[in-house]
Design a protein around this motif. Structure first.
Motif, PDB file in Angstrom:
ATOM      1  N   GLN A 102      92.406  32.009  45.392  1.00 34.54           N
ATOM      2  CA  GLN A 102      91.764  31.907  46.700  1.00 34.54           C
ATOM      3  C   GLN A 102      90.982  33.180  47.024  1.00 34.54           C
ATOM      4  O   GLN A 102      89.883  33.124  47.582  1.00 34.54           O
ATOM      5  CB  GLN A 102      92.820  31.645  47.770  1.00 34.54           C
ATOM      6  N   GLU A 106      87.013  33.373  47.696  1.00 30.35           N
ATOM      7  CA  GLU A 106      86.391  33.976  48.875  1.00 30.35           C
ATOM      8  C   GLU A 106      85.338  35.009  48.465  1.00 30.35           C
ATOM      9  O   GLU A 106      84.258  35.085  49.071  1.00 30.35           O
ATOM     10  CB  GLU A 106      87.473  34.626  49.737  1.00 30.35           C
ATOM     11  N   GLU A 109      82.307  33.169  47.263  1.00 29.78           N
ATOM     12  CA  GLU A 109      81.580  32.583  48.392  1.00 29.78           C
ATOM     13  C   GLU A 109      80.748  33.640  49.116  1.00 29.78           C
ATOM     14  O   GLU A 109      79.609  33.378  49.523  1.00 29.78           O
ATOM     15  CB  GLU A 109      82.570  31.929  49.352  1.00 29.78           C
ATOM     16  N   LYS A 110      81.313  34.851  49.261  1.00 27.10           N
ATOM     17  CA  LYS A 110      80.546  35.928  49.899  1.00 27.10           C
ATOM     18  C   LYS A 110      79.335  36.305  49.056  1.00 27.10           C
ATOM     19  O   LYS A 110      78.236  36.525  49.587  1.00 27.10           O
ATOM     20  CB  LYS A 110      81.449  37.143  50.108  1.00 27.10           C
TER      21      LYS A 110
END
Length: 203
Positions: A102, A106, A109-110
């Motif tokens: 996870q 993240e 995704e950033k």
């Protein structure tokens, strides 16, 4: 009066006989009561014996439900509870494994969000450049060149070359050589320099 006296005596005799008969029937009824029934005692004995056997059987079942080590044998419900506890433990381990994933997700995704922002900025810049190019083209600043003007022949300057030798080799004048390369008569050439010697296809 003699008849009246006789009637009263007769009534008294009738009363005495009726009471005597009633007492006799009562005495006969008491004498006819049966003694205690032996069958009833046997039934009670069988009942108590059966109850005792059932109690002993229950005790034996309870004792056999405990194994030799003193621990209770696992019942189906306890087995299901243990299975659920094992599943919960497995879920905890899976959650620990998922947490780093996870975090990486993240981070990705950033990074993707930043790249999307950069792409949007590049699209805006390209759109702006294209618009400015169209405006310059309309004003005549940018002129369309022919294929013969955009494609040139080149010569790599070697040791001992001079503008005269190069121009003579490719059949052009020295003025054309200077003009094509933005040179003057006072300009110096050096080995490794790349000079335009005319359009492609011209001998």
């Amino acid at each position: 009066m003699g008849e009246d006296h006789y009637d009263e005596g007769q009534d008294m005799m009738d009363i005495d006989f009726s009471e005597l008969n009633r007492d006799r029937r009562t005495a006969n009824g008491r004498s006819r009561k049966k003694p205690s029934d032996p069958e009833k005692g046997k039934k009670l004995l069988v009942f108590y014996g059966t109850a005792l056997c059932v109690a002993i059987l229950i005790i034996v079942i309870i004792l056999f439900s405990v194994d030799k080590s003193g621990k209770k044998t696992t019942t189906p419900i306890e087995a299901q509870v243990k299975a659920l506890e094992q599943k919960v433990a497995n879920l905890g381990r899976i959650k620990q494994d998922i947490t780093p994933l996870q975090t990486r997700q993240e981070t990705l995704e950033k990074s993707i969000a930043k790249l999307e922002g950069s792409l949007k900025s590049l699209r805006r810049d390209l759109h702006k450049i294209n618009r400015e190019f169209v405006l310059l083209k309309k004003r005549g600043v940018v002129r369309k060149r022919s294929a013969s003007q955009t494609r040139h022949r080149y010569h790599m300057v070697q040791k001992g070359d001079s503008p005269y030798k190069i121009a003579r080799r490719y059949g052009i004048s020295m003025d054309d050589l200077y003009r094509l390369n933005n040179l003057t008569k006072k300009s110096l050439i050096y080995p490794g320099q790349k000079l335009v010697v005319g359009p492609v296809g011209k001998k």
